[in-house]
Design an enzyme around this catalytic site. Structure first.
Site, PDB file in Angstrom:
ATOM      1  N   HIS A   1     -10.712 -10.622 -27.509  1.00 26.19           N
ATOM      2  CA  HIS A   1      -9.918 -10.510 -26.285  1.00 26.19           C
ATOM      3  C   HIS A   1     -10.792 -10.126 -25.103  1.00 26.19           C
ATOM      4  CE1 HIS A   1      -9.759  -6.581 -28.352  1.00 26.19           C
ATOM      5  NE2 HIS A   1      -9.740  -6.028 -27.147  1.00 26.19           N
TER       6      HIS A   1
ATOM      7  N   HIS B   1     -10.492  -8.333 -21.370  1.00 27.23           N
ATOM      8  CA  HIS B   1      -9.681  -7.508 -20.475  1.00 27.23           C
ATOM      9  C   HIS B   1      -9.887  -7.991 -19.043  1.00 27.23           C
ATOM     10  CE1 HIS B   1      -9.147  -3.953 -23.322  1.00 27.23           C
ATOM     11  NE2 HIS B   1     -10.171  -4.562 -23.888  1.00 27.23           N
TER      12      HIS B   1
HETATM   13  P1  AMP Z   1     -10.423  -2.926 -27.368  1.00 28.76           P
HETATM   14  O1  AMP Z   1     -10.298  -3.484 -28.766  1.00 28.76           O
HETATM   15  O2  AMP Z   1     -11.215  -1.662 -27.308  1.00 28.76           O
HETATM   16  O3  AMP Z   1     -10.928  -3.943 -26.379  1.00 28.76           O
HETATM   17  O4  AMP Z   1      -9.011  -2.476 -26.857  1.00 28.76           O
HETATM   18  C1  AMP Z   1      -7.797  -2.984 -27.329  1.00 28.76           C
HETATM   19  C2  AMP Z   1      -6.817  -2.977 -26.204  1.00 28.76           C
HETATM   20  O5  AMP Z   1      -5.585  -3.426 -26.713  1.00 28.76           O
HETATM   21  C3  AMP Z   1      -6.568  -1.606 -25.555  1.00 28.76           C
HETATM   22  O6  AMP Z   1      -6.765  -1.713 -24.149  1.00 28.76           O
HETATM   23  C4  AMP Z   1      -5.112  -1.315 -25.900  1.00 28.76           C
HETATM   24  O7  AMP Z   1      -4.450  -0.635 -24.870  1.00 28.76           O
HETATM   25  C5  AMP Z   1      -4.552  -2.699 -26.119  1.00 28.76           C
HETATM   26  N1  AMP Z   1      -3.412  -2.782 -27.016  1.00 28.76           N
HETATM   27  C6  AMP Z   1      -3.268  -2.222 -28.237  1.00 28.76           C
HETATM   28  N2  AMP Z   1      -2.094  -2.554 -28.799  1.00 28.76           N
HETATM   29  C7  AMP Z   1      -1.470  -3.360 -27.901  1.00 28.76           C
HETATM   30  C8  AMP Z   1      -0.209  -4.034 -27.888  1.00 28.76           C
HETATM   31  N3  AMP Z   1       0.653  -3.960 -28.909  1.00 28.76           N
HETATM   32  N4  AMP Z   1       0.106  -4.778 -26.791  1.00 28.76           N
HETATM   33  C9  AMP Z   1      -0.744  -4.856 -25.752  1.00 28.76           C
HETATM   34  N5  AMP Z   1      -1.951  -4.247 -25.704  1.00 28.76           N
HETATM   35  C10 AMP Z   1      -2.304  -3.506 -26.765  1.00 28.76           C
END
Ligand code: AMP
Length: 140
Positions: A102, A104
């Site tokens: 993903h 951001h």
């Molecule tokens: P990272 O893997 O460190 O890039 O971060 C994962 C991102 O996913 C974080 O910013 C979380 O806030 C976000 N996140 C986790 N669960 C969900 C969800 N169910 N829906 C939307 N965002 C999510």
């Protein structure tokens, strides 16, 4: 490291848990981050399995970047932003918590810091921000 099909973003793609959709095309899905570090913080993911930047195919990366470009420009309009921060974390040591590739997208304003990570946002506000980005995409 292998891909876990039960990661939370795979469940979102399968519709097993809800998300605030912003945009989708054949290859990618964009939805709101529920712990937004700035207003409009959203995520772009490929629809096909991929753990992170290390196992991503050129096709997955290309598709994601096309969507990132579209959504980032929509965020600039929707929030009157001054810039965009694009983030991608790979593996736990790199800061990754959800193991489906993903990107951001964080709309930024001059002099405004990002909020701390890990704090749940206001769902009504997140929904409204997602709708504003979606509307900006439709009007592009
Ligand atoms: P990272 O893997 O460190 O890039 O971060 C994962 C991102 O996913 C974080 O910013 C979380 O806030 C976000 N996140 C986790 N669960 C969900 C969800 N169910 N829906 C939307 N965002 C999510």
């Amino acid at each position: 490291m292998s891909y876990d099909p039960d990661n939370i973003f795979a469940k979102i793609l399968r519709g097993e848990i809800p998300s605030f959709k912003v945009y989708e095309d054949e290859d990618t899905y964009c939805f709101m981050d529920i712990m937004p570090r700035t207003d409009g913080h959203c995520l772009v993911i490929p629809k096909t399995p991929c753990r992170n930047i290390l196992d991503a195919s050129p096709e997955q990366l290309s598709a994601c970047m096309t969507t990132v470009n579209k959504v980032a420009n929509a965020c600039m309009r929707a929030f009157g932003a001054d810039g965009i921060t694009l983030q991608q974390f790979s593996e736990a040591a790199g800061g990754q918590e959800v193991f489906h590739l993903h990107f951001h997208i964080l709309p930024r304003h001059e002099g405004v810091s990002t909020r701390p990570p890990g704090k749940m946002g206001d769902m009504d506000q997140i929904k409204a921000h997602g709708a504003a980005i979606a509307e900006a995409i439709e009007n592009m």
